[in-house]
Write a protein that holds these residues in place. Structure first.
Motif, PDB file in Angstrom:
ATOM      1  N   GLN A  83       0.842  -1.193   0.000  1.00 18.02           N
ATOM      2  CA  GLN A  83       0.000   0.000   0.000  1.00 18.02           C
ATOM      3  C   GLN A  83       0.877   1.244   0.000  1.00 18.02           C
ATOM      4  O   GLN A  83       0.579   2.240  -0.676  1.00 18.02           O
ATOM      5  CB  GLN A  83      -0.919   0.001   1.225  1.00 18.02           C
ATOM      6  CG  GLN A  83      -1.965  -1.099   1.228  1.00 18.02           C
ATOM      7  CD  GLN A  83      -2.712  -1.176   2.545  1.00 18.02           C
ATOM      8  OE1 GLN A  83      -2.652  -0.258   3.363  1.00 18.02           O
ATOM      9  NE2 GLN A  83      -3.413  -2.281   2.768  1.00 18.02           N
ATOM     10  N   GLY A  84       1.981   1.191   0.757  1.00 12.89           N
ATOM     11  CA  GLY A  84       2.904   2.320   0.804  1.00 12.89           C
ATOM     12  C   GLY A  84       3.579   2.578  -0.526  1.00 12.89           C
ATOM     13  O   GLY A  84       3.744   3.731  -0.942  1.00 12.89           O
ATOM     14  N   VAL A  85       3.982   1.503  -1.205  1.00 13.17           N
ATOM     15  CA  VAL A  85       4.581   1.655  -2.532  1.00 13.17           C
ATOM     16  C   VAL A  85       3.570   2.306  -3.481  1.00 13.17           C
ATOM     17  O   VAL A  85       3.898   3.247  -4.214  1.00 13.17           O
ATOM     18  CB  VAL A  85       5.030   0.294  -3.100  1.00 13.17           C
ATOM     19  CG1 VAL A  85       5.494   0.451  -4.548  1.00 13.17           C
ATOM     20  CG2 VAL A  85       6.166  -0.293  -2.267  1.00 13.17           C
ATOM     21  N   LEU A  86       2.343   1.811  -3.455  1.00 10.46           N
ATOM     22  CA  LEU A  86       1.298   2.364  -4.317  1.00 10.46           C
ATOM     23  C   LEU A  86       1.055   3.840  -4.026  1.00 10.46           C
ATOM     24  O   LEU A  86       0.868   4.649  -4.943  1.00 10.46           O
ATOM     25  CB  LEU A  86      -0.011   1.590  -4.114  1.00 10.46           C
ATOM     26  CG  LEU A  86      -0.100   0.230  -4.788  1.00 10.46           C
ATOM     27  CD1 LEU A  86      -1.321  -0.535  -4.293  1.00 10.46           C
ATOM     28  CD2 LEU A  86      -0.172   0.391  -6.298  1.00 10.46           C
ATOM     29  N   ASP A 276      10.070  -3.708   8.039  1.00  8.06           N
ATOM     30  CA  ASP A 276       9.372  -2.727   7.192  1.00  8.06           C
ATOM     31  C   ASP A 276       9.031  -1.442   7.937  1.00  8.06           C
ATOM     32  O   ASP A 276       9.032  -0.373   7.366  1.00  8.06           O
ATOM     33  CB  ASP A 276       8.074  -3.254   6.559  1.00  8.06           C
ATOM     34  CG  ASP A 276       8.329  -4.311   5.504  1.00  8.06           C
ATOM     35  OD1 ASP A 276       9.392  -4.254   4.866  1.00  8.06           O
ATOM     36  OD2 ASP A 276       7.461  -5.197   5.329  1.00  8.06           O
ATOM     37  N   ASP A 277       8.688  -1.544   9.232  1.00 12.26           N
ATOM     38  CA  ASP A 277       8.216  -0.396  10.015  1.00 12.26           C
ATOM     39  C   ASP A 277       6.964   0.208   9.409  1.00 12.26           C
ATOM     40  O   ASP A 277       6.894   1.396   9.097  1.00 12.26           O
ATOM     41  CB  ASP A 277       9.308   0.678  10.171  1.00 12.26           C
ATOM     42  CG  ASP A 277       8.995   1.651  11.322  1.00 12.26           C
ATOM     43  OD1 ASP A 277       8.255   1.248  12.243  1.00 12.26           O
ATOM     44  OD2 ASP A 277       9.486   2.800  11.284  1.00 12.26           O
ATOM     45  N   ILE A 278       5.931  -0.633   9.258  1.00 16.74           N
ATOM     46  CA  ILE A 278       4.635  -0.147   8.793  1.00 16.74           C
ATOM     47  C   ILE A 278       4.042   0.743   9.892  1.00 16.74           C
ATOM     48  O   ILE A 278       4.475   0.699  11.043  1.00 16.74           O
ATOM     49  CB  ILE A 278       3.679  -1.312   8.438  1.00 16.74           C
ATOM     50  CG1 ILE A 278       3.377  -2.176   9.670  1.00 16.74           C
ATOM     51  CG2 ILE A 278       4.268  -2.160   7.309  1.00 16.74           C
ATOM     52  CD1 ILE A 278       2.367  -3.279   9.405  1.00 16.74           C
ATOM     53  N   PRO A 294      12.117   3.045   3.751  1.00 15.97           N
ATOM     54  CA  PRO A 294      11.488   4.286   3.250  1.00 15.97           C
ATOM     55  C   PRO A 294      10.543   3.982   2.090  1.00 15.97           C
ATOM     56  O   PRO A 294      10.827   4.287   0.937  1.00 15.97           O
ATOM     57  CB  PRO A 294      12.686   5.128   2.822  1.00 15.97           C
ATOM     58  CG  PRO A 294      13.715   4.123   2.409  1.00 15.97           C
ATOM     59  CD  PRO A 294      13.525   2.944   3.337  1.00 15.97           C
ATOM     60  N   ILE A 295       9.406   3.357   2.412  1.00 22.64           N
ATOM     61  CA  ILE A 295       8.584   2.743   1.382  1.00 22.64           C
ATOM     62  C   ILE A 295       7.951   3.756   0.435  1.00 22.64           C
ATOM     63  O   ILE A 295       7.773   3.491  -0.761  1.00 22.64           O
ATOM     64  CB  ILE A 295       7.522   1.818   2.028  1.00 22.64           C
ATOM     65  CG1 ILE A 295       7.122   0.725   1.054  1.00 22.64           C
ATOM     66  CG2 ILE A 295       6.359   2.589   2.578  1.00 22.64           C
ATOM     67  CD1 ILE A 295       8.248  -0.216   0.702  1.00 22.64           C
ATOM     68  N   LEU A 296       7.588   4.944   0.944  1.00 24.27           N
ATOM     69  CA  LEU A 296       7.043   5.969   0.059  1.00 24.27           C
ATOM     70  C   LEU A 296       8.085   6.387  -0.971  1.00 24.27           C
ATOM     71  O   LEU A 296       7.768   6.583  -2.150  1.00 24.27           O
ATOM     72  CB  LEU A 296       6.590   7.192   0.861  1.00 24.27           C
ATOM     73  CG  LEU A 296       5.233   7.098   1.559  1.00 24.27           C
ATOM     74  CD1 LEU A 296       4.992   8.351   2.395  1.00 24.27           C
ATOM     75  CD2 LEU A 296       4.110   6.928   0.550  1.00 24.27           C
ATOM     76  N   SER A 297       9.342   6.503  -0.527  1.00 26.66           N
ATOM     77  CA  SER A 297      10.420   6.874  -1.449  1.00 26.66           C
ATOM     78  C   SER A 297      10.635   5.802  -2.511  1.00 26.66           C
ATOM     79  O   SER A 297      10.976   6.113  -3.656  1.00 26.66           O
ATOM     80  CB  SER A 297      11.723   7.102  -0.668  1.00 26.66           C
ATOM     81  OG  SER A 297      11.611   8.200   0.202  1.00 26.66           O
ATOM     82  N   VAL A 298      10.438   4.543  -2.132  1.00 24.87           N
ATOM     83  CA  VAL A 298      10.559   3.450  -3.105  1.00 24.87           C
ATOM     84  C   VAL A 298       9.554   3.663  -4.234  1.00 24.87           C
ATOM     85  O   VAL A 298       9.886   3.576  -5.428  1.00 24.87           O
ATOM     86  CB  VAL A 298      10.336   2.082  -2.427  1.00 24.87           C
ATOM     87  CG1 VAL A 298      10.200   0.977  -3.471  1.00 24.87           C
ATOM     88  CG2 VAL A 298      11.493   1.766  -1.481  1.00 24.87           C
ATOM     89  N   VAL A 321      18.982   1.509  -4.897  1.00 24.98           N
ATOM     90  CA  VAL A 321      18.930   0.634  -3.727  1.00 24.98           C
ATOM     91  C   VAL A 321      18.746   1.459  -2.458  1.00 24.98           C
ATOM     92  O   VAL A 321      19.498   2.412  -2.206  1.00 24.98           O
ATOM     93  CB  VAL A 321      20.211  -0.223  -3.603  1.00 24.98           C
ATOM     94  CG1 VAL A 321      20.112  -1.149  -2.386  1.00 24.98           C
ATOM     95  CG2 VAL A 321      20.430  -1.042  -4.873  1.00 24.98           C
ATOM     96  N   PHE A 322      17.764   1.088  -1.656  1.00 23.47           N
ATOM     97  CA  PHE A 322      17.511   1.746  -0.378  1.00 23.47           C
ATOM     98  C   PHE A 322      17.973   0.842   0.771  1.00 23.47           C
ATOM     99  O   PHE A 322      17.768  -0.375   0.737  1.00 23.47           O
ATOM    100  CB  PHE A 322      16.017   2.041  -0.212  1.00 23.47           C
ATOM    101  CG  PHE A 322      15.519   3.153  -1.089  1.00 23.47           C
ATOM    102  CD1 PHE A 322      15.544   4.464  -0.645  1.00 23.47           C
ATOM    103  CD2 PHE A 322      15.028   2.883  -2.357  1.00 23.47           C
ATOM    104  CE1 PHE A 322      15.086   5.499  -1.451  1.00 23.47           C
ATOM    105  CE2 PHE A 322      14.573   3.903  -3.166  1.00 23.47           C
ATOM    106  CZ  PHE A 322      14.598   5.213  -2.713  1.00 23.47           C
ATOM    107  N   GLN A 323      18.580   1.446   1.777  1.00 26.96           N
ATOM    108  CA  GLN A 323      19.076   0.702   2.940  1.00 26.96           C
ATOM    109  C   GLN A 323      18.104   0.860   4.115  1.00 26.96           C
ATOM    110  O   GLN A 323      17.799   1.979   4.521  1.00 26.96           O
ATOM    111  CB  GLN A 323      20.461   1.218   3.353  1.00 26.96           C
ATOM    112  CG  GLN A 323      21.534   1.091   2.292  1.00 26.96           C
ATOM    113  CD  GLN A 323      21.884  -0.352   1.986  1.00 26.96           C
ATOM    114  OE1 GLN A 323      21.675  -1.244   2.802  1.00 26.96           O
ATOM    115  NE2 GLN A 323      22.428  -0.591   0.798  1.00 26.96           N
TER     116      GLN A 323
END
Length: 341
Positions: A83-86, A276-278, A294-298, A321-323
């Motif tokens: 959902q965060g990626v979307l 993930d830290d949802i 940082p799922i929104l940034s992804v 790549v995100f760390q």
């Protein structure tokens, strides 16, 4: 009153089965791609004719023109991470005047190729988020989906940029955190076997073992949902591990719930981590230690790569790549001295 018989629409999967070829091959033939062997193309067209297959003319026209719409295929819409990626994709795309069409494969890898093909015919491009299909299937399908951006997968196919999260590094950070708290027997409650991010976690734990030979790792089969985590409690307790690495926050939350029902105290009796830290992770009881992504940034970066492809340019970074970073909360603590480990 007699019921009207339901008619089943013939799809490309039926044509592929009839012609004995892959979904990607049917897709290429139907879209007029001349790279397919002529004999195979004839076989596909013959199968389509026999089955009276009618490609959606609106979808085909839209795919060949410009729809200002992007397709996003995810394996599980119930998962807050996807959902965060979307959200990241749709917000960024909206700023450029694009809409997002969403398809959920419900963790069924065989559905992904069909959904991706349908989305591509209706949209200007496709973002595949953590696809479960095999590397060979992904590489074969990729050319027919171009422009395509991958999230948490890579492929050797040309012009297929990707946005990745370093799950291997993230799981090593969580395992190191547990080791520093004195846990010498750690269990990993694994995710879906078809998940590439699960494979990355396993590789990370292998690297962790090389540098922490005194730590005993136990591997338990599970899944990616709250229910999977809840059901894993018996295996977790049977493992005698004092530190638990759950595949993601959802499975960690399910495990926390089941442990609470059994009267097992966290972190006094056992420590639990998620991944993930949802948004809900900080509100569990106790608050969940996890690896923040940082799922929104992804999602935003996936759109940036897609926009560059749509503009006819090669993305400035074909692999972003995100760390993840460790967020220590109340679900982890020192290993109990009475544990015997």
């Amino acid at each position: 009153m007699a019921k009207r018989a339901r008619t089943t629409r013939i799809g490309i999967s039926d044509v592929a089965s009839k012609a004995g070829v892959s979904l990607a091959t049917v897709s290429r033939v139907m879209n007029g791609n001349f790279s397919v062997d002529p004999q195979i193309a004839d076989r596909v067209r013959a199968a389509a004719t026999e089955l009276k297959y009618q490609p959606n003319p609106m979808g085909r026209n839209l795919a060949r023109g410009k729809t200002d719409t992007i397709g996003v295929v995810v394996p599980d819409l119930a998962n807050p991470t996807f959902q965060g990626v979307l959200r990241g994709v749709s917000r960024a795309a909206a700023q450029d005047g694009y809409r997002v069409l969403i398809a959920d494969s419900s963790e069924v890898s065989s559905e992904e190729a069909v959904l991706a093909g349908e989305a591509r015919r209706r949209c200007d491009g496709v973002i595949l988020c953590a696809p479960r299909m095999s590397p060979a299937e992904l590489q074969e399908l990729a050319p027919s989906l171009h422009p395509m951006v991958l999230v948490n997968r890579t492929t050797e196919a040309a012009d297929s940029p990707c946005v990745m999260v370093d799950y291997g590094q993230g799981i090593q950070g969580l395992a190191t955190h547990l080791a520093q708290l004195g846990h010498t027997r750690i269990a990993y409650v694994a995710g879906p076997e078809s998940s590439a991010s699960n494979a990355s976690r396993l590789a990370g734990l292998e690297a962790f073992s090389q540098t922490h030979p005194h730590i005993e790792l136990v591997f338990l089969q599970s899944g990616s949902t709250f229910e999977d985590g809840h059901e894993s409690a018996s295996d977790v307790l049977a493992s005698k591990a004092t530190g638990i690495l759950a595949f993601n926050d959802l499975t960690a939350m399910g495990l926390l719930s089941s442990l609470n029902e059994r009267g097992i105290k966290v972190p006094e009796d056992i420590s639990v981590t998620g991944f993930d830290d949802i948004p809900f992770a900080r509100y569990t009881t106790p608050p969940l230690t996890t690896a923040a992504v940082p799922i929104l940034s992804v999602g935003e970066h996936a759109w940036e790569q897609m926009r560059e492809l749509l503009d006819g340019a090669a993305p400035a970074q074909s692999r972003q790549v995100f760390q993840p970073h460790l967020v220590a909360r109340g679900s982890t603590g020192a290993a109990a001295a009475s544990s015997g480990h």
